[in-house]
Design an enzyme around this catalytic site. Structure first.
Site, PDB file in Angstrom:
ATOM      1  CG  ASP A 145     -11.160  -2.806   5.580  1.00 35.66           C
ATOM      2  OD1 ASP A 145     -11.936  -2.656   6.535  1.00 35.66           O
ATOM      3  OD2 ASP A 145     -11.541  -2.857   4.406  1.00 35.66           O
ATOM      4  CE  LYS A 182      -4.451  -1.221   0.146  1.00 38.71           C
ATOM      5  NZ  LYS A 182      -5.498  -0.668  -0.747  1.00 38.71           N
TER       6      LYS A 182
END
Length: 366
Positions: free
Chosen positions: A107, A76
């Protein structure tokens, strides 16, 4: 085959479409150059699983292990760092003359990446996460200097909180999913993921894959991987297989109904970082035209993937993958081993000439 649902899809995108403007060769080169400029940058490992490929009667299997990316245990940071730097007009991830707070919903992995990148440009970060998130994920985000708040029962509720606070307090929203009127930052995040593909191709000696299995939460990762392959204009694109958890299969359901579908309520799946109820609008527009198949899997599929990767065949290296990272390996294993899957193997063209690329998008939660 009760744990897997597969939906065949017709690829319809013209490789010269203006929809691929975001994925030009110059963009790919800019993204890779940007990531190389970050302190601590190293290519993440690309493992070739020769023993597993022989066992499954495939030409080759390679898996990109993103657990090593900048010490953050997932891919990410590629998207968050690129989007944040470009949002502030920075050519590198460096301290900016700014006094802002970056806000996002997550999340887990995206929030940690935003917090990490925010610190490096001198910004604060506020992260919203669904109620009941694993305390280890919350601690990992806080360790990067962020404030973490709970934001409702699912990812979409957390996004609503992030939007509301960013507007009320004039913070900067760095969200990895697009909707009408909010497309620029998600596109930058999607472009940031091009680096994984560029590295993998170089590491493989430019052995072009015939098939790419890629996870989807909101679909931005899948769109980034697909966009990166389309950026090699002189090459034919692989077959893309989009993989989700059954408990949050918003892309699968959108493909089934031919329009964006929202999965309401709490999403029951171990694959926390794929637990999303609505796809990114811009990602969906690309996926519906470029994927050869959409697949939803039960949690047993990803647990099988973790086992297959961590207990390698023959001389294969072990790959320690997390629950959201191993589902594609588990799916490939089941497709090639289960006699009930012969129809799916045939329409996907999986066999001894197939060269399959996978991405282990996260390591185990520690």
């Amino acid at each position: 085959m009760p744990g897997i649902r597969i939906l065949q899809n017709k690829v319809s995108l013209d490789p010269m479409s203006s929809q691929l403007k975001f994925a030009g060769p110059g963009v790919r080169e800019d993204v890779l150059s940007f990531h190389r400029s970050i302190e601590g940058y190293e290519q993440t490992p690309l493992a070739e699983l020769k023993g597993l490929a022989d066992q499954l009667e495939l030409g080759s299997i390679r898996i990109k292990d993103e657990s090593f990316r900048f010490g953050l245990n997932s891919f990410k940071s590629l998207g968050a760092s690129y989007a944040i730097a470009r949002t502030f007009g920075l050519s590198k991830l460096e301290i900016a003359n700014t006094d802002v707070t970056l806000v996002t919903a997550t999340d887990g992995n995206h929030g940690r990446a935003v917090a990490w990148a925010a610190t490096r440009v001198g910004a604060r970060s506020l992260i919203f996460i669904p109620d009941g998130a694993d305390p280890k994920r919350i601690s990992a985000i806080e360790a990067e200097g962020a404030e973490v708040r709970e934001g409702g029962i699912n990812y979409e509720n957390a996004i609503e909180c992030a939007i509301s606070v960013s507007k009320a307090e004039s913070h900067v929203l760095i969200q990895d999913t697009a909707w009408d009127g909010y497309e620029e930052v998600p596109e930058l995040i999607t472009q940031g993921y091009f680096t994984m593909v560029a590295e993998a191709l170089e590491q493989s000696g430019w052995k072009w894959p015939s098939h790419v299995f890629i996870q989807a939460g909101v679909g931005s990762l899948a769109a980034g991987v697909i966009g990166a392959f389309y950026s090699y204009r002189e090459k034919s694109v692989p077959k893309f297989v989009i993989v989700e958890p059954q408990g949050a299969a918003c892309v699968f359901e959108s493909a089934k109904h031919g329009r964006l579908i929202t999965i309401e309520g709490r999403h029951e799946t171990l694959m926390a970082c794929l637990s999303c109820g609505r796809a990114s609008s811009s990602a969906w527009e690309l996926l519906e035209q470029t994927a050869s198949a959409f697949v939803s899997c039960d949690d047993e599929t990803t647990l099988d993937g973790m086992r297959v990767l961590s207990q390698p065949t023959g001389d294969d290296p072990a790959v320690l993958s997390g629950v959201s990272g191993a589902v594609t390996a588990g799916l490939l294993y089941e497709l090639m081993q289960d006699s009930e899957c012969s129809e799916y193997r045939d329409f996907l063209g999986l066999g001894p000439e197939s060269n399959v690329l996978l991405f282990s998008t996260e390591g185990p939660l520690v």
